[in-house]
Design an enzyme around this catalytic site. Structure first.
Site, mmCIF file in Angstrom:
data_model
loop_
_atom_site.group_PDB
_atom_site.id
_atom_site.type_symbol
_atom_site.label_atom_id
_atom_site.label_comp_id
_atom_site.label_asym_id
_atom_site.label_seq_id
_atom_site.Cartn_x
_atom_site.Cartn_y
_atom_site.Cartn_z
ATOM 1 N N ALA A 114 36.591 9.991 45.315
ATOM 2 C CA ALA A 114 37.161 10.271 44.001
ATOM 3 C C ALA A 114 36.629 9.418 42.853
ATOM 4 O O ALA A 114 36.603 9.874 41.712
ATOM 5 C CB ALA A 114 38.679 10.138 44.066
ATOM 6 N N ALA A 115 36.252 8.173 43.116
ATOM 7 C CA ALA A 115 35.864 7.282 42.023
ATOM 8 C C ALA A 115 34.653 7.856 41.277
ATOM 9 O O ALA A 115 33.782 8.472 41.899
ATOM 10 C CB ALA A 115 35.536 5.896 42.575
ATOM 11 N N PRO A 116 34.602 7.711 39.945
ATOM 12 C CA PRO A 116 35.513 6.936 39.079
ATOM 13 C C PRO A 116 36.780 7.673 38.655
ATOM 14 O O PRO A 116 37.546 7.174 37.826
ATOM 15 C CB PRO A 116 34.623 6.640 37.865
ATOM 16 C CG PRO A 116 33.738 7.836 37.761
ATOM 17 C CD PRO A 116 33.434 8.238 39.185
ATOM 18 N N GLY A 117 37.002 8.883 39.152
ATOM 19 C CA GLY A 117 38.250 9.587 38.893
ATOM 20 C C GLY A 117 38.198 10.633 37.802
ATOM 21 O O GLY A 117 39.227 11.231 37.459
ATOM 22 N N ASP A 156 38.806 6.668 48.030
ATOM 23 C CA ASP A 156 37.445 6.141 47.900
ATOM 24 C C ASP A 156 37.364 4.866 48.727
ATOM 25 O O ASP A 156 38.340 4.113 48.821
ATOM 26 C CB ASP A 156 37.100 5.856 46.442
ATOM 27 C CG ASP A 156 35.601 5.768 46.220
ATOM 28 O OD1 ASP A 156 35.002 6.779 45.811
ATOM 29 O OD2 ASP A 156 35.020 4.695 46.474
ATOM 30 N N ASP A 190 38.294 5.117 53.730
ATOM 31 C CA ASP A 190 37.027 5.767 54.065
ATOM 32 C C ASP A 190 37.294 7.251 54.326
ATOM 33 O O ASP A 190 37.944 7.614 55.305
ATOM 34 C CB ASP A 190 36.429 5.091 55.299
ATOM 35 C CG ASP A 190 35.075 5.675 55.701
ATOM 36 O OD1 ASP A 190 34.677 6.718 55.144
ATOM 37 O OD2 ASP A 190 34.413 5.082 56.571
ATOM 38 N N ASP A 243 32.991 15.813 46.460
ATOM 39 C CA ASP A 243 31.885 15.434 45.574
ATOM 40 C C ASP A 243 31.202 14.261 46.256
ATOM 41 O O ASP A 243 31.539 13.106 46.039
ATOM 42 C CB ASP A 243 32.426 15.060 44.193
ATOM 43 C CG ASP A 243 31.325 14.757 43.202
ATOM 44 O OD1 ASP A 243 30.376 15.552 43.119
ATOM 45 O OD2 ASP A 243 31.407 13.716 42.528
ATOM 46 N N CYS A 292 25.116 15.436 42.758
ATOM 47 C CA CYS A 292 24.354 15.297 41.515
ATOM 48 C C CYS A 292 22.898 14.985 41.855
ATOM 49 O O CYS A 292 22.279 14.106 41.257
ATOM 50 C CB CYS A 292 24.958 14.221 40.613
ATOM 51 S SG CYS A 292 25.073 12.584 41.363
#
Length: 451
Positions: A240-243, A263, A290, A323, A375
């Protein structure tokens, strides 16, 4: 003007990126070196309206530019505002290069940020010539070779420096490079050079992110739209980070439902929790964990219903966003390839991604939706990963990732023509939408349903 490839000094890595489609490698590498021309903001509709923030953007651009860039909306992603680039006059730039006397040097990563519309902050300055004065116009260059020493006070001469644009000096040399105060607890902050124009044409307005809106790449916004989270659902954001995507999920759900964000980096989760609190969101619970170990087959149905902390039992979530950690080679512009990137590192990412899928699939409810995104532009982490998932998990089927902005998947990667049409790849073949070309970062989105 721009390098031909981020990997001129590392051809082995370059050859791995599109090994099944080598005929595209030259075009893709050149595209990666050039900056995206679209700037996009995601509006937090729980805090403001799109029209209100659009008016704010237009006012800022009108005050800064005589030829105001256009601010436009995308109908099927109603929370998004895009800013068009300014026209780039190359002869005019060349004339100004002869008129302005002094130069400032930055590294390649800082140079990439300037080409995306950022100003130059003090920690990013490598060199500033002696005698440079406040409010003086300077030429800003990126050191692509990585040879310029921080604090250099003479003209840095190199065949491998890239002209970025023009800025106005806001901090003097001694403020940037002078010895830190004995009581200084934080690194130096502040705008050292305010950019006024760059060779990318992207408006130099800095980052206007606030509670009302977030500067975010368009494909990152789109992948949450593909997930289609709804009020009352139970959603897992695995890495999830940075959210930013997590808060977008909460906004689309009207902050009603249960969102679990995990995360493995504790520091990132702490920063994310601050962001959640600042935005006043109540549907998100963030945990340091994790994600590859998020599934626990020993948990029974009663424990699954109560949810609680990770790990979780089977069939817990309506929607899952994966992601995944990736090689991040879509983060344009890549003026110089990551110095630590090697063949072994590229090969390591698919292994991590497979572990995450192995945890995600059993956590998904029947008829639930799993969205996978990266990405990066490598085949192994994108189309080949989707092909592996379809072969490994018969209970998962690929469905169309809509709404569509990106192009189709690549050939020769294990996907048939229909499947390649279901995924979205943001690459060098820009998508035309409403008469405009969507020139953005490299990104990949795939959507799965559990049957």
């Amino acid at each position: 003007m721009f390098p031909k490839s981020p990997f001129l000094r590392n051809p082995l890595v370059e050859s791995q990126i599109l090994r099944r489609n080598p005929n595209q490698i030259d075009e893709v590498m050149g595209w990666l070196c050039r900056p995206p021309t679209v700037t996009s903001y995601r509006i937090n509709t729980l805090q403001t309206t799109v029209s209100a923030f659009k008016q704010k953007l237009q006012q800022i651009l009108h005050e800064r530019y005589t030829q105001t860039p256009m601010v436009y909306e995308i109908p099927f992603i109603p929370e998004v505002l895009c800013i068009s680039p300014l026209p780039v006059n190359i002869p005019d730039f060349k004339q100004k290069q002869t008129e302005i006397q002094r130069e400032v040097i930055v590294d390649s990563s800082c140079g990439a940020a300037l080409l995306r519309g950022a100003h130059l902050y003090a920690p990013g300055v490598l060199a500033m010539e002696a005698g440079t004065k406040i409010d003086e116009k300077v030429l800003v260059y990126a050191d692509l070779a990585g040879k310029c020493k921080q604090g250099t006070n003479t003209r840095y001469e190199s065949l491998h420096k890239l002209y970025l644009g023009i800025g106005i000096v806001r901090m003097q040399r001694h403020q940037i490079f002078g010895p830190p105060a004995s009581n200084a607890l934080e690194p130096l902050k502040g705008t050292a050079v305010e950019m006024i124009e760059t060779i990318s044409g992207v408006p130099a307005i800095g980052d206007l992110s606030c509670k009302e809106a977030l500067l975010q790449n368009l494909p990152s916004i789109l992948c949450v739209r593909v997930l289609q989270p709804r009020p009352g659902e139970r959603v897992l954001d695995m890495c999830a980070a940075p959210g930013n995507k997590t808060t977008h999920i909460a906004e689309l759900m009207g902050d009603v439902g249960e969102i679990i964000a995990i995360d493995k980096v504790a520091k990132k989760i702490r920063a994310m929790q601050e962001k959640i609190e600042n935005q006043g969101l109540h549907s998100i619970k963030a945990y340091h964990f994790d994600a590859s170990k998020a599934f626990d087959e020993t948990k029974d149905m009663e424990e699954t219903e109560k949810l609680g902390k990770p790990p979780f039992g089977a069939c817990t979530f309506d929607k899952i966003l994966l992601d995944a950690p990736c090689s991040a080679l879509g983060n344009r512009p890549l003026l110089a390839g990551p110095r630590n990137m090697c063949s072994q590192m590229l090969d390591s990412y698919p292994k991590v991604q497979r572990k995450l899928f192995s945890a995600a699939v059993p956590l998904l409810k029947r008829d639930g939706v799993l969205v996978y995104s990266t990405c990066t532009v490598t085949e192994q982490e994108n189309e080949c990963m989707v092909a592996w998932v379809l072969g490994k998990f018969p209970q998962i089927q690929l469905t169309s990732a809509t709404p569509r902005v990106g192009g189709c998947g690549l050939e020769h990667t294990g996907l048939n023509e229909l499947e390649r049409g279901y995924v979205q790849r943001f690459g060098h073949d820009m998508t035309e939408f409403a008469g405009r070309y969507i020139d953005t970062v490299g990104f990949f989105i795939a959507k799965f349903t559990k049957i």
